[in-house]
Design a protein around this motif. Structure first.
Motif, PDB file in Angstrom:
ATOM      1  N   LEU A  23      44.808 -62.704  39.557  1.00  0.00           N
ATOM      2  CA  LEU A  23      44.717 -61.418  40.241  1.00  0.00           C
ATOM      3  C   LEU A  23      45.305 -61.490  41.642  1.00  0.00           C
ATOM      4  N   LEU A  27      47.872 -58.592  43.053  1.00  0.00           N
ATOM      5  CA  LEU A  27      47.722 -57.883  44.321  1.00  0.00           C
ATOM      6  C   LEU A  27      48.945 -58.084  45.214  1.00  0.00           C
ATOM      7  N   HIS A  30      51.672 -55.828  43.930  1.00  0.00           N
ATOM      8  CA  HIS A  30      51.405 -54.442  44.313  1.00  0.00           C
ATOM      9  C   HIS A  30      51.768 -54.200  45.776  1.00  0.00           C
ATOM     10  N   PRO A  94      41.760 -64.742  35.103  1.00  0.00           N
ATOM     11  CA  PRO A  94      41.147 -63.437  34.840  1.00  0.00           C
ATOM     12  C   PRO A  94      40.971 -63.174  33.352  1.00  0.00           C
ATOM     13  N   GLN A  98      39.135 -57.780  33.285  1.00  0.00           N
ATOM     14  CA  GLN A  98      39.344 -57.739  34.742  1.00  0.00           C
ATOM     15  C   GLN A  98      40.750 -57.263  35.076  1.00  0.00           C
ATOM     16  N   LEU A  99      41.726 -57.736  34.324  1.00  0.00           N
ATOM     17  CA  LEU A  99      43.106 -57.299  34.549  1.00  0.00           C
ATOM     18  C   LEU A  99      43.235 -55.802  34.324  1.00  0.00           C
ATOM     19  N   THR A 101      40.997 -53.417  34.521  1.00  0.00           N
ATOM     20  CA  THR A 101      40.336 -52.665  35.593  1.00  0.00           C
ATOM     21  C   THR A 101      41.220 -52.587  36.824  1.00  0.00           C
ATOM     22  N   ARG A 102      41.794 -53.736  37.213  1.00  0.00           N
ATOM     23  CA  ARG A 102      42.615 -53.774  38.428  1.00  0.00           C
ATOM     24  C   ARG A 102      43.931 -53.019  38.236  1.00  0.00           C
ATOM     25  N   CYS A 103      44.581 -53.194  37.094  1.00  0.00           N
ATOM     26  CA  CYS A 103      45.847 -52.502  36.858  1.00  0.00           C
ATOM     27  C   CYS A 103      45.660 -50.991  36.831  1.00  0.00           C
ATOM     28  N   LYS A 105      43.287 -49.243  38.269  1.00  0.00           N
ATOM     29  CA  LYS A 105      42.949 -48.787  39.620  1.00  0.00           C
ATOM     30  C   LYS A 105      44.192 -48.684  40.500  1.00  0.00           C
ATOM     31  N   LEU A 106      45.099 -49.651  40.363  1.00  0.00           N
ATOM     32  CA  LEU A 106      46.301 -49.702  41.210  1.00  0.00           C
ATOM     33  C   LEU A 106      47.471 -48.902  40.638  1.00  0.00           C
TER      34      LEU A 106
END
Length: 244
Positions: A23, A27, A30, A94, A98-99, A101-103, A105-106
């Motif tokens: 992760l 980040l 991003h 990860p 988890q991946l 959720t983060r992808c 969100k971003l």
């Protein structure tokens, strides 16, 4: 044809700029303004999808032995960052959840490479079921890719709505026919195997083209001039504006 995915993808989430398939890499990508990431998914001993490239743990983590021999909980206790740089010590492997959720969100597009070990079809079915649940309602679903024809066939049967791509080190008419038979919308090709003529031919057959793994700026420029739809790179910092 309309292809909804961005042109630029960071290889293994962060390329050479961060520990692969972490992760932290996501980040960093991003922050660079790159909106696409590629990563690898396989199964733990308890059947959970985890983001890791190698089937063995030694190269990229403090673990040893096969990924498939350890539970997700055990895998997430490993340090997957220290091998890259001490500043990343403690970075975990990860889970797919988890991946996702983060992808989401971003707003990041993701290319998930299915990395079968053993029963390719069974592994793909299990991963795809998790992918469908995790990205339910997403505007842009993950793009699935694999070198394994059985894995892609199982993904096609289990979730035909998810776009698929056949990974290739070399191009041939037989390989293109296999991609089409698997219902793929794209082929992901080692960049040195591509020519302008091949790109045009693939587009005529309604296949998008990703070139991997493209790290030199001059190669990026040439491939984009040929009309390649996507570039996967270890150097997302070299992707020019408009490619992200």
């Amino acid at each position: 044809m309309h292809w909804p995915y961005p042109a630029g993808f960071a290889h293994r989430l962060g390329g050479a700029l961060a520990p692969e398939n972490t992760l932290a890499g996501l980040l960093l990508t991003h922050r660079l303004g790159v909106n696409g990431v590629e990563c690898d998914v396989q199964l733990s001993a308890d059947g959970q999808a985890v983001i890791v490239h190698d089937h063995e743990l030694e190269r990229t983590s403090t673990g040893c032995g096969p990924v498939s021999a350890q539970t997700l909980a055990a895998l997430q206790q490993l340090d997957a960052g220290r091998h890259h740089h001490p500043a990343f010590a403690g970075e975990a492997l990860p889970s797919l959840a988890q991946l996702a959720t983060r992808c989401r969100k971003l707003g990041m597009a993701v290319n998930l490479e299915l990395k079968p070990a053993g029963d390719d079809a069974a592994m793909a079915r299990q991963c795809v079921a998790e992918i469908v649940a995790l990205w339910q309602g997403a505007a842009l679903p993950p793009l699935l890719s694999s070198f394994s024809r059985p894995a892609l066939a199982a993904a096609q049967q289990a979730a035909p709505q998810l776009p698929r791509a056949l990974l290739l080190t070399q191009l041939s008419e037989e390989a293109v026919a296999q991609a089409l038979a698997l219902g793929c919308g794209a082929v992901h090709v080692y960049h040195r195997a591509l020519t302008a003529e091949w790109v045009a031919s693939l587009h005529q057959q309604e296949l998008a083209v990703m070139a991997w793994t493209v790290n030199r700026s001059d190669d990026m420029q040439r491939l984009r001039q040929w009309g390649v739809d996507m570039l996967c790179s270890d150097r997302p910092d070299r992707l020019e504006p408009g490619w992200t």
